[in-house]
Write a protein that holds these residues in place. Sequence first.
Motif, PDB file in Angstrom:
ATOM      1  N   ILE A  69       0.827  -1.202   0.000  1.00  0.00           N
ATOM      2  CA  ILE A  69       0.000   0.000   0.000  1.00  0.00           C
ATOM      3  C   ILE A  69       0.862   1.253   0.000  1.00  0.00           C
ATOM      4  CG2 ILE A  69      -1.791   1.263   1.235  1.00  0.00           C
ATOM      5  CD1 ILE A  69      -2.780  -1.338   0.132  1.00  0.00           C
ATOM      6  N   THR A  70       0.429   2.249  -0.767  1.00  0.00           N
ATOM      7  CA  THR A  70       1.039   3.574  -0.722  1.00  0.00           C
ATOM      8  C   THR A  70       0.209   4.442   0.213  1.00  0.00           C
ATOM      9  OG1 THR A  70       1.952   3.422  -2.959  1.00  0.00           O
ATOM     10  CG2 THR A  70       1.617   5.633  -2.064  1.00  0.00           C
ATOM     11  N   PHE A  71       0.822   4.917   1.297  1.00  0.00           N
ATOM     12  CA  PHE A  71       0.116   5.716   2.298  1.00  0.00           C
ATOM     13  C   PHE A  71       0.439   7.195   2.088  1.00  0.00           C
ATOM     14  CE2 PHE A  71       0.593   1.554   4.293  1.00  0.00           C
ATOM     15  CZ  PHE A  71      -0.699   1.317   4.747  1.00  0.00           C
ATOM     16  N   PRO A  72      -0.582   8.036   1.893  1.00  0.00           N
ATOM     17  CA  PRO A  72      -0.330   9.470   1.684  1.00  0.00           C
ATOM     18  C   PRO A  72      -0.070  10.190   2.999  1.00  0.00           C
ATOM     19  CG  PRO A  72      -2.677   9.046   1.636  1.00  0.00           C
ATOM     20  CD  PRO A  72      -2.013   7.699   1.800  1.00  0.00           C
ATOM     21  N   VAL A  73       0.400  11.416   2.899  1.00  0.00           N
ATOM     22  CA  VAL A  73       0.620  12.249   4.082  1.00  0.00           C
ATOM     23  C   VAL A  73      -0.717  12.468   4.797  1.00  0.00           C
ATOM     24  CG1 VAL A  73       1.323  14.530   4.885  1.00  0.00           C
ATOM     25  CG2 VAL A  73       2.615  13.393   3.075  1.00  0.00           C
ATOM     26  N   GLY A  74      -0.706  12.321   6.114  1.00  0.00           N
ATOM     27  CA  GLY A  74      -1.921  12.511   6.896  1.00  0.00           C
ATOM     28  C   GLY A  74      -2.641  11.226   7.237  1.00  0.00           C
ATOM     29  N   ALA A  75      -2.259  10.113   6.595  1.00  0.00           N
ATOM     30  CA  ALA A  75      -2.873   8.825   6.920  1.00  0.00           C
ATOM     31  C   ALA A  75      -2.309   8.317   8.247  1.00  0.00           C
ATOM     32  CB  ALA A  75      -2.605   7.819   5.811  1.00  0.00           C
ATOM     33  N   PHE A  76      -3.048   7.404   8.875  1.00  0.00           N
ATOM     34  CA  PHE A  76      -2.601   6.801  10.128  1.00  0.00           C
ATOM     35  C   PHE A  76      -2.465   5.296   9.921  1.00  0.00           C
ATOM     36  CE2 PHE A  76      -4.404  10.789  11.418  1.00  0.00           C
ATOM     37  CZ  PHE A  76      -3.595  11.210  12.471  1.00  0.00           C
ATOM     38  N   ILE A  77      -1.419   4.725  10.507  1.00  0.00           N
ATOM     39  CA  ILE A  77      -1.159   3.297  10.340  1.00  0.00           C
ATOM     40  C   ILE A  77      -0.802   2.677  11.688  1.00  0.00           C
ATOM     41  CG2 ILE A  77      -0.367   3.543   7.954  1.00  0.00           C
ATOM     42  CD1 ILE A  77       2.519   3.335   9.002  1.00  0.00           C
ATOM     43  N   TYR A  78      -1.017   1.370  11.771  1.00  0.00           N
ATOM     44  CA  TYR A  78      -0.518   0.586  12.893  1.00  0.00           C
ATOM     45  C   TYR A  78       0.828  -0.003  12.506  1.00  0.00           C
ATOM     46  CZ  TYR A  78      -4.697   0.495  15.872  1.00  0.00           C
ATOM     47  OH  TYR A  78      -5.720   0.831  16.720  1.00  0.00           O
ATOM     48  N   LEU A  79       1.800   0.132  13.384  1.00  0.00           N
ATOM     49  CA  LEU A  79       3.113  -0.461  13.171  1.00  0.00           C
ATOM     50  C   LEU A  79       3.602  -0.994  14.509  1.00  0.00           C
ATOM     51  CD1 LEU A  79       5.460  -0.949  11.157  1.00  0.00           C
ATOM     52  CD2 LEU A  79       6.432   1.219  11.933  1.00  0.00           C
ATOM     53  N   GLU A  80       3.769  -2.309  14.576  1.00  0.00           N
ATOM     54  CA  GLU A  80       4.205  -2.980  15.804  1.00  0.00           C
ATOM     55  C   GLU A  80       3.294  -2.623  16.977  1.00  0.00           C
ATOM     56  OE1 GLU A  80       8.273  -1.884  16.276  1.00  0.00           O
ATOM     57  OE2 GLU A  80       8.968  -3.171  14.636  1.00  0.00           O
ATOM     58  N   TYR A  93       5.433  -1.258  -2.813  1.00  0.00           N
ATOM     59  CA  TYR A  93       6.190  -1.819  -3.934  1.00  0.00           C
ATOM     60  C   TYR A  93       5.275  -1.995  -5.144  1.00  0.00           C
ATOM     61  CZ  TYR A  93       4.316  -6.458  -2.589  1.00  0.00           C
ATOM     62  OH  TYR A  93       3.503  -7.526  -2.290  1.00  0.00           O
ATOM     63  N   LYS A  94       5.888  -1.985  -6.313  1.00  0.00           N
ATOM     64  CA  LYS A  94       5.143  -2.061  -7.568  1.00  0.00           C
ATOM     65  C   LYS A  94       5.495  -3.357  -8.285  1.00  0.00           C
ATOM     66  CE  LYS A  94       5.377   2.929  -7.605  1.00  0.00           C
ATOM     67  NZ  LYS A  94       5.984   2.904  -6.241  1.00  0.00           N
ATOM     68  N   VAL A  95       4.464  -4.065  -8.701  1.00  0.00           N
ATOM     69  CA  VAL A  95       4.621  -5.372  -9.337  1.00  0.00           C
ATOM     70  C   VAL A  95       4.546  -5.208 -10.851  1.00  0.00           C
ATOM     71  CG1 VAL A  95       3.685  -7.718  -9.474  1.00  0.00           C
ATOM     72  CG2 VAL A  95       3.521  -6.426  -7.330  1.00  0.00           C
ATOM     73  N   VAL A 238      10.736   1.067  -7.712  1.00  0.00           N
ATOM     74  CA  VAL A 238       9.684   0.064  -7.541  1.00  0.00           C
ATOM     75  C   VAL A 238       9.708  -0.564  -6.152  1.00  0.00           C
ATOM     76  CG1 VAL A 238       9.593  -0.479  -9.993  1.00  0.00           C
ATOM     77  CG2 VAL A 238      11.179  -1.732  -8.512  1.00  0.00           C
ATOM     78  N   ASN A 239      10.624  -0.120  -5.298  1.00  0.00           N
ATOM     79  CA  ASN A 239      10.729  -0.682  -3.954  1.00  0.00           C
ATOM     80  C   ASN A 239       9.756   0.007  -2.999  1.00  0.00           C
ATOM     81  OD1 ASN A 239      13.047  -2.404  -4.593  1.00  0.00           O
ATOM     82  ND2 ASN A 239      14.180  -0.474  -4.755  1.00  0.00           N
ATOM     83  N   ALA A 240       9.408  -0.690  -1.937  1.00  0.00           N
ATOM     84  CA  ALA A 240       8.542  -0.116  -0.907  1.00  0.00           C
ATOM     85  C   ALA A 240       9.377   0.728   0.053  1.00  0.00           C
ATOM     86  CB  ALA A 240       7.826  -1.226  -0.143  1.00  0.00           C
ATOM     87  N   ASP A 241       8.858   1.898   0.417  1.00  0.00           N
ATOM     88  CA  ASP A 241       9.521   2.726   1.425  1.00  0.00           C
ATOM     89  C   ASP A 241       9.355   2.083   2.797  1.00  0.00           C
ATOM     90  OD1 ASP A 241      10.219   4.595  -0.479  1.00  0.00           O
ATOM     91  OD2 ASP A 241       8.426   5.812  -0.155  1.00  0.00           O
ATOM     92  N   MET A 242      10.401   2.125   3.584  1.00  0.00           N
ATOM     93  CA  MET A 242      10.336   1.582   4.936  1.00  0.00           C
ATOM     94  C   MET A 242       9.911   2.683   5.903  1.00  0.00           C
ATOM     95  SD  MET A 242      10.982  -1.443   4.245  1.00  0.00           S
ATOM     96  CE  MET A 242      10.909  -2.049   5.925  1.00  0.00           C
TER      97      MET A 242
END
Length: 339
Positions: A69-80, A93-95, A238-242
């Motif tokens: 998923i590409t998350f835009p500025v202002g979105a909220f996510i769960y991480l750990e 990432y892009k396939v 094409v890589n995912a941002d960490m």
Amino acid sequence: MYRRFLNDADYLGVITAEALAQMTRGNADRFAQAEESAEMSIIENLSENYEIEQELNKGKYIAEHDRRITFPVGAFIYLEGRIYEVIRSISGYKVPSTLAYWEEHVELNFDIGNTARYSQFGTYYVGDIVAHNGVAYICKEENGYKFGDIRIPMVEGWFEAATTEWLPIEYNLWEVVSFNGAFYTLMKLDEFDNNINPFDSLCWGAIADYDPAYNDYELEEHEYVVYDGRVFYPGLDVNADMPIVGHNIAQNDPRNYNIKKHMVRLAIYELTKLIAPNNVSAVRLKDHEESMKWLNDASKLRLNPQIPRKLAEDNKPVTDWQLSTFQTDYDPYKNPWLT
């Protein structure tokens, strides 16, 4: 499936992890049962005057970080297990693609304003129409989150490379050939012998299959991968941002504190009832009574719960009461009640 507003860590401010584990008996479904009951109590009391559904959705639609998923500025996510706000866009990432999944939809007098917006969490079938960046697109191939194949309209990260069958002829550096069902690229010209096939030659390198778990593809025209029987190279990153705290995410919780506080109390009361309905502790009973009183006071506008009010047709907050007047004149020097 019920979307939870709370997470397991929210309970630890009221109850210990050991006591919470005893209540749930390792059954995570009990959280959903208790929270759904607590949520209904909150909605029943606050839905008339407050935008409670929108406030609940702020917590229900916080997604786990997903490399697709590409998350835009202002979105909220769960991480750990923690909630973070995205402060710089996080790309997924892009396939590579061998099919055209979307096509711009052209139709006279088409009203894009009433078209559903594209969502990376949606599931799309042939013929579905979405709006993305102000343009309407029609789905040509099934794709979406549930299919495990997210395809953002008109976003292509890979370009297809030209390939030929191997022949004993001269080749340029990085040319791609197929031989015995595999693909190879010419990696060096030193000691190159065009009579030696790619499998036996040290000058040719086999091209690996695309792997979504690999996150170090270089932006080079010879960074080849094989996908669905074809060869591709990246045309952009094409890589995912960490996600990195302080760089592209910051810890922040968008949920209303009052709702979270009272939902935790009500949910713990419901969890306690599931175990011993006739032996609920005095502390849980008191918390439940205080929360229900708070909801009742908020519903009657006796306090400010810090939740946006619902607006009537005149864009003013709705009220559960009205005041009628029979005044015939508003002149302060006259008796307003005389006819």
